[in-house]
Every structure is written in C-alpha cells, then in structure tokens.
Design an enzyme around this catalytic site. Structure first.
Site, mmCIF file in Angstrom:
data_model
loop_
_atom_site.group_PDB
_atom_site.id
_atom_site.type_symbol
_atom_site.label_atom_id
_atom_site.label_comp_id
_atom_site.label_asym_id
_atom_site.label_seq_id
_atom_site.Cartn_x
_atom_site.Cartn_y
_atom_site.Cartn_z
ATOM 1 N N ASP A 326 0.812 -1.214 0.000
ATOM 2 C CA ASP A 326 0.000 0.000 0.000
ATOM 3 C C ASP A 326 0.848 1.268 0.000
ATOM 4 O O ASP A 326 2.007 1.248 0.447
ATOM 5 C CB ASP A 326 -0.876 -0.017 1.266
ATOM 6 C CG ASP A 326 -2.113 0.857 1.126
ATOM 7 O OD1 ASP A 326 -2.317 1.410 0.033
ATOM 8 O OD2 ASP A 326 -2.860 0.979 2.110
ATOM 9 N N HIS A 328 0.028 5.817 0.218
ATOM 10 C CA HIS A 328 -0.844 6.983 0.064
ATOM 11 C C HIS A 328 0.023 8.158 -0.327
ATOM 12 O O HIS A 328 0.987 8.478 0.364
ATOM 13 C CB HIS A 328 -1.626 7.218 1.355
ATOM 14 C CG HIS A 328 -2.579 6.101 1.623
ATOM 15 N ND1 HIS A 328 -2.256 5.018 2.417
ATOM 16 C CD2 HIS A 328 -3.818 5.860 1.121
ATOM 17 C CE1 HIS A 328 -3.279 4.176 2.408
ATOM 18 N NE2 HIS A 328 -4.231 4.651 1.629
ATOM 19 N N LYS A 412 -11.429 5.445 -9.343
ATOM 20 C CA LYS A 412 -10.168 4.703 -9.294
ATOM 21 C C LYS A 412 -9.897 3.966 -10.600
ATOM 22 O O LYS A 412 -10.810 3.734 -11.401
ATOM 23 C CB LYS A 412 -10.172 3.719 -8.134
ATOM 24 C CG LYS A 412 -11.358 2.780 -8.135
ATOM 25 C CD LYS A 412 -11.337 1.863 -6.928
ATOM 26 C CE LYS A 412 -12.481 0.887 -6.974
ATOM 27 N NZ LYS A 412 -12.341 -0.281 -6.178
ATOM 28 N N HIS A 458 -4.518 6.785 -3.348
ATOM 29 C CA HIS A 458 -4.300 5.486 -2.693
ATOM 30 C C HIS A 458 -3.840 4.557 -3.809
ATOM 31 O O HIS A 458 -4.502 4.490 -4.840
ATOM 32 C CB HIS A 458 -5.589 4.874 -2.162
ATOM 33 C CG HIS A 458 -6.385 5.739 -1.247
ATOM 34 N ND1 HIS A 458 -6.695 5.349 0.028
ATOM 35 C CD2 HIS A 458 -6.971 6.949 -1.424
ATOM 36 C CE1 HIS A 458 -7.440 6.287 0.598
ATOM 37 N NE2 HIS A 458 -7.624 7.265 -0.269
HETATM 38 C C1 TSB Z 1 -4.904 0.985 -2.138
HETATM 39 N N1 TSB Z 1 -7.221 2.088 0.638
HETATM 40 C C2 TSB Z 1 -6.870 1.442 -0.587
HETATM 41 C C3 TSB Z 1 -5.363 1.310 -0.708
HETATM 42 O O1 TSB Z 1 -4.714 2.507 -0.301
HETATM 43 C C4 TSB Z 1 -7.536 0.061 -0.620
HETATM 44 O O2 TSB Z 1 -7.624 -0.611 0.399
HETATM 45 N N2 TSB Z 1 -7.971 -0.357 -1.797
HETATM 46 S S1 TSB Z 1 -8.699 -1.767 -2.076
HETATM 47 O O3 TSB Z 1 -9.791 -1.950 -1.197
HETATM 48 O O4 TSB Z 1 -9.004 -1.786 -3.469
HETATM 49 O O5 TSB Z 1 -7.671 -2.897 -1.778
HETATM 50 C C5 TSB Z 1 -6.408 -2.902 -2.410
HETATM 51 C C6 TSB Z 1 -6.157 -4.205 -3.122
HETATM 52 O O6 TSB Z 1 -6.250 -5.288 -2.205
HETATM 53 C C7 TSB Z 1 -7.165 -4.569 -4.205
HETATM 54 O O7 TSB Z 1 -6.841 -3.923 -5.402
HETATM 55 C C8 TSB Z 1 -6.993 -6.076 -4.317
HETATM 56 O O8 TSB Z 1 -5.949 -6.395 -5.211
HETATM 57 C C9 TSB Z 1 -6.562 -6.478 -2.921
HETATM 58 N N3 TSB Z 1 -7.631 -7.171 -2.163
HETATM 59 C C10 TSB Z 1 -8.827 -6.648 -1.810
HETATM 60 N N4 TSB Z 1 -9.546 -7.547 -1.112
HETATM 61 C C11 TSB Z 1 -8.789 -8.670 -1.033
HETATM 62 C C12 TSB Z 1 -8.978 -9.955 -0.444
HETATM 63 N N5 TSB Z 1 -10.081 -10.247 0.223
HETATM 64 N N6 TSB Z 1 -7.985 -10.870 -0.557
HETATM 65 C C13 TSB Z 1 -6.846 -10.572 -1.203
HETATM 66 N N7 TSB Z 1 -6.610 -9.387 -1.771
HETATM 67 C C14 TSB Z 1 -7.565 -8.442 -1.697
HETATM 68 ZN ZN ZN Z 2 -5.982 3.707 1.095
#
Ligand code: TSB
Ligand code: ZN
Length: 587
Positions: A326, A328, A412, A458
């Site tokens: 991650d 930001h 996004k 993000h």
């Molecule tokens: C990118 N706040 C933002 C961050 O800063 C965020 O949480 N984005 S998200 O909800 O899209 O999650 C980021 C990534 O986590 C997704 O693009 C996906 O690739 C991965 N992800 C989401 N949920 C799951 C899950 N349940 N298991 C594995 N990977 C996941």
């Molecule tokens: Zn975020």
C-alpha cells in the site's frame, strides 16, 4: 475460455440443457423441486431442492446417463403462454415457482412455460426445437447454493454443466477446464508447499509456508526497491485502530459490513483495520508541510482484515487477512496528473518485469444516482473522473469504464485479471481521493502562506501480496523465474559414495554467493532424484560425476530440458548470479 453468454446459439443450447438436467433429475429424484436454471458464461446450472437427499460425485454420471436417454427420445420443446392466474394454478404445489410467479407483473412480462415430454418448467425461453439437439454435453461439478444466495435460507443443490454443438467443441472446452484445474493456485500452492490453511486458524486465513514466505520476501524486496527509488517513505503501523479513527475516515459508515466486529479493551473500542489510509493520514498530519515538500508518498506492507463471505474466500486470492503493498501519495491539486501517471507507469513496468500480459484496465466511476454510497459533490467527482481519463488517454492506455465501481471516497483505476478458476479479480489499484484529507483536516502551506488541502492517491501495485502471489502461481504454473524460486539449484552427486564431498563443495560455493541450493545425497537412484528436482520445478539441476569432480567443473540442466551443459565453477556462479540480479523471466 469461450463465453457461452456471448453466443446466442450456445446460450440457448445451454439453457435447454439445464431443462434436460432438470427433467433427468425429476426422473431419478421424484421429490425434487426446481428453483432456477440459467445459462452462464461457463455453461449452465440448475438449483434444485432434493429434500433430504444430497448429490454425490458418483451421481453426476447417473444423471448424465438419464439426460442422454431423455435427449434421445427427441421430444419437441413446446412453449405455452399463461395468465398469472393460470400459472399460479398450474404450479400450485411448487413453492419455488409460486415465489417466482407472484413477483411477476403480467402487464410487463409474458408468463410462459416450456414442456418436453413429461417435464414442464416455468421459463422465458428461448429454447432449441427438440431435445435431440442436445447431444454434446457434460455435467461438470456440483455445490451447495443458498436459496436466493442468502445464508439464512435453505441450502439447495447446484449442478453445473456445459453443452456444445459438436464433440470437438465439447472436448476442447473440457481440455481447457482440465488445464485450468492444473493451474489453480490452490492445487499448486499445496503441491509446492507455498501456503496452507487450518480450521483452527480460521477460514480465509492462510499461513505462508517457508517456500511461500521466500517468494513473498522476494516480492517485498523487489517492490520496496522500486518504491524507494521513486521517493516513497516506508512506515510500520498497527493493524488495529479505534472505532473513532474509522468514524473520522468514514469507513465506519461506508465500509462497516466489510469489517470485523469491534472489540473493547479497557475503555477503548478497537477494530481490526480493513484499510491503512487513516493511519497514513495521521502520519501526514504529524508534521507541518509546505507546498515544496509535496508529493509525500507514505508506503507500507500493511496487514488488513476484511470480512469476506465464507463462500467467497479462495486460497490466497480472496482472504480475510491480507497484506497490501500500500501507499498513500499526498499531492497538490496541480500534481495529480503527473503523480497518477507515475503510478500507471509503475504498474506497467512491474507487469512487464513479471511477464504479465493478460490484464485489463478498468476506470471505476461513481454511480451519480447512488447518493448514499458516494459523497454528494458532483463537481468534485466530475473533476476527479475527468483527470483520470485525461491521464489514461495521454498515456495511450486502453481501458473500459465501470459505473458504480468507485470507492466511496473517489474514482479509481483498477487492473483486472482472470484467475484459472472463477470470475475476474482486481490486482493493482490507484484511487483518487478528495474526501479523506478533509475529514482528517490535513493541510499544507502554499506559496502565499495560506493553508490548502492536499489530494490523496491510494495505490497498491501488487494489490496484496496474497492475491498477487495467487495470480503469479497461475500465470507461471508454479514454474517461477529463478530469482523467485524457493530453491534455485539442486545439486545431485551421481553416486553419493564417491561424489558427495564435491557436491558439498559446490553447495557451499553457491551458498556463499547467496544462491538458494539443495544438496540431494539421498540413497536413491540418480533418475529418481533428477525427476524429483523436475517435479519441484527447480530451475537448475547440477549433476556431479567423476568427470566433474576430476576437472572441477559443473554440469547443469535447466528445468524442462534434457541436455546438459558443462562449465567452470566461476562461469556457473556468474551465469546464475546475473540471472537473479536481472530478475530475468524464464524463457
Ligand atoms: C490501495 N485504501 C486502498 C489502498 O490505499 C484500498 O484498500 N484499496 S482496495 O480496497 O481496493 O484494496 C487494495 C487491493 O487489495 C485490491 O486492489 C486487491 O488487489 C486487494 N484485495 C482486496 N480484497 C482482497 C482480499 N479479500 N484478498 C486478497 N486481496 C484483496
Ligand atoms: Zn488507502
């Protein structure tokens, strides 16, 4: 894989085959009641209530045989139209059909049913003319499926199948399904000891085994290097936060159903965090910032917890405890375009390094009608969405737009990939956010000495290490490039009695050069040990016999190849070290 829904003829054929399945099931299980049986992208299914009976693996062949029999009868498939009253009367003993019919508006829809011999089903159609057309089909699998997808309802039996117009098409499809099963990261992950699950830890909570942990460490190092080069500042923060933190961010209102429940410790109310943004907002807010300091890029390999439905959790791909790659990025409004472009470039760069080609960019926009999910500021949304489009168009990246897929805080860009089994998932993501900085009252001082609010991007390049690894396993079929392979070299002395000592020397040489090596001196035949190195998909196998010992050389074979190359020790070390350093892909 062919998409049945994209071909009218195949869709009709599969839908008719679902009826044929229901007819056969009715013959074999007279108590059966039928819910719905649609054609889907992969073929068709039918949801069936079998009373106390459950489908077992061996039943599929029996049902299939009965389907063949029904199809051979070659009954015409006949359509009847009915009034709502007639339909309610006709299906009065069937609560599932009554449920469907009661919700139909006869001014809006024509209520119709289709009959073939002794079987009639409520259905919109269309169907093939006779059951004779249903020749080339196969039942594929079965599972439980809650009525209307609600876990409070009864569990029905869902049987899946697929139907084509020719044996060749069916065979080709079955071959693809078999190949996908072989590629499934859950299968390879088990065989190669990459991860495991245990019910005592909980569902959706995989544990990374030593081989998986090694791969993950390499991924971490790789992306950390890239991010450091781009000026990211990496931090560590706790994987819990107070409820108030998530009330401030808005997650408590908009994301609560995806979060684990609150726990109280002394007077504080904690939640396991589902996202890291709030922590990073506080870190930004810890200091005063001038416009000259921006962008500030705060990165973290951060563990998050999310509630995912038990039916949805899947290997490493969809988990309840995940680690995001991650970051930001806190930027001035005039920096949005450039910073967003940098992220998209980084995504493209990383995909190229991993040889990933099968992906799609999706621009996820708000649904302007959905005022509950999305904060009500049309101007802000319009600006943000336009900015992302502008950058993508400028980069010449192909993308498609998806309404209603935006995060609650902004639009996004998501990268979509197709796993071996199951629907598409998002890997990388980059999200624009005008909202959270306001909620956390973040500021910077502009050139006039005035306070301004930064914008946040993000972004997660791998998404999560979990999902990315799942995808990588499937893309490579477990044949990882050398730099990622848990064991890079297997050293096999032809006869351990005579060649063990030289084998140990070579092992130590490689270890001293940071190469991950395994020495196989087991009392097993040479052929057996060579085969095992292949099964474990180890990139290099070194075979040491009299010649090598005498000349102090190394003979090696690459994974999947039969021929052997002999080189000096220095040459070998140089060769493999370069390959690892360059993070070369396997050819
Ligand atoms: C990118 N706040 C933002 C961050 O800063 C965020 O949480 N984005 S998200 O909800 O899209 O999650 C980021 C990534 O986590 C997704 O693009 C996906 O690739 C991965 N992800 C989401 N949920 C799951 C899950 N349940 N298991 C594995 N990977 C996941
Ligand atoms: Zn975020």
């Amino acid at each position: 894989m062919i998409n049945i829904k994209e071909n009218e003829r195949l869709e009709m054929l599969n839908h008719s085959c679902a009826h044929l399945l229901a007819q056969a099931v009715q013959h074999l299980y007279p108590q059966a009641k039928f819910w719905v049986g649609p054609a889907i992208e992969e073929g068709f299914y039918y949801d069936i209530d079998l009373g106390d009976d459950v489908i077992k693996e061996e039943d599929l062949a029996r049902i299939e045989k009965e389907m063949k029999k029904c199809a051979k009868d070659g009954k015409k498939i006949i359509r009847h139209e009915l009034s709502k009253e007639e339909a309610l009367e006709k299906f009065k003993d069937d609560p599932y059909k009554i449920d469907l019919i009661s919700r139909m508006d006869e001014n809006d829809t024509v209520i119709s049913c289709y009959s073939q011999g002794d079987f009639t089903d409520l259905c919109r159609g269309p169907h093939v003319e006779t059951t004779k057309e249903l020749k080339y089909f196969k039942l594929l699998k079965f599972s439980g499926a809650y009525w209307k997808g609600d876990s409070k309802n009864k569990m029905l039996q869902r049987i899946y199948g697929v139907c084509f117009d020719s044996q060749e098409d069916l065979d080709a499809c079955l071959k693809e399904i078999a190949e996908a099963k072989e590629r499934d990261h859950r299968k390879i992950g088990k065989e190669q000891e990459i991860f495991m699950n245990h019910e005592l830890v909980g569902s959706g909570m995989p544990m990374w085994l030593p081989n998986g942990a090694l791969i993950r460490k390499q991924l971490e190092n790789y992306i950390y290097e890239k991010e450091q080069k781009q000026g990211y500042l990496h931090v560590y923060t706790p994987c819990v936060g107070t409820v108030d933190l998530y009330k401030t961010s808005g997650h408590w209102d908009h994301y609560k159903e995806n979060m684990f429940p609150m726990m109280k410790v002394d007077e504080e109310e904690f939640v396991l965090r589902p996202m890291n943004c709030p922590h990073h907002m506080l870190i930004y807010g810890n200091k005063l910032h001038s416009y000259r300091d921006l962008p500030i890029r705060i990165g973290e390999f951060a563990t998050d917890f999310r509630y995912e439905a038990s039916g949805a959790v899947k290997g490493l791909e969809r988990v309840r405890c995940m680690c995001q790659n991650d970051a930001h990025l806190f930027v001035r409004p005039d920096q949005i375009g450039e910073e967003f472009q940098k992220v998209v470039r980084l995504i493209l760069d990383v995909y190229q390094d991993f040889g990933i080609k099968n992906y799609k960019f999706r621009l996820s926009l708000r649904d302007p009608e959905d005022k509950e999910k999305y904060f009500d500021d049309d101007k802000m949304w319009d600006e943000a969405e336009a900015k992302l489009r502008e950058v993508l168009d400028g980069l010449g990246v192909e993308y498609f737009e998806a309404i209603g897929e935006a995060a609650f805080y902004g639009p996004k860009l998501d990268v979509e990939v197709k796993p071996a089994v199951g629907p598409e998932v998002t890997l990388s993501t980059c999200q624009l956010d005008f909202l959270l900085p306001r909620r956390f009252e973040l500021t910077y001082i502009d050139s006039n000495g005035e306070k301004q609010i930064p914008v946040v991007l993000h972004r997660a390049i791998f998404g999560t290490f979990d999902r990315f690894t799942a995808f990588l396993i499937e893309e490579t079929k477990g044949v990882f490039p050398t730099w990622l392979s848990p064991v890079q070299v297997s050293v096999i002395p032809v006869n351990p009695e005579f060649h063990q000592e030289y084998g140990e020397e070579i092992r130590d040489l490689l270890l001293n050069n940071d190469i991950r090596v395994e020495l196989d001196v087991r009392n097993e035949k040479l052929g057996y040990r060579l085969r095992e190195a292949q099964t474990k998909k180890i990139p290099y196998t070194i075979i040491l016999g009299d010649q090598e010992k005498e000349n102090r050389t190394i003979s090696y074979r690459l994974f999947g190849q039969k021929d052997t190359t002999t080189v000096s020790q220095e040459e070998f070390v140089e060769l493999i070290k370069q390959e690892i350093k360059n993070r070369s892909l396997r050819v």
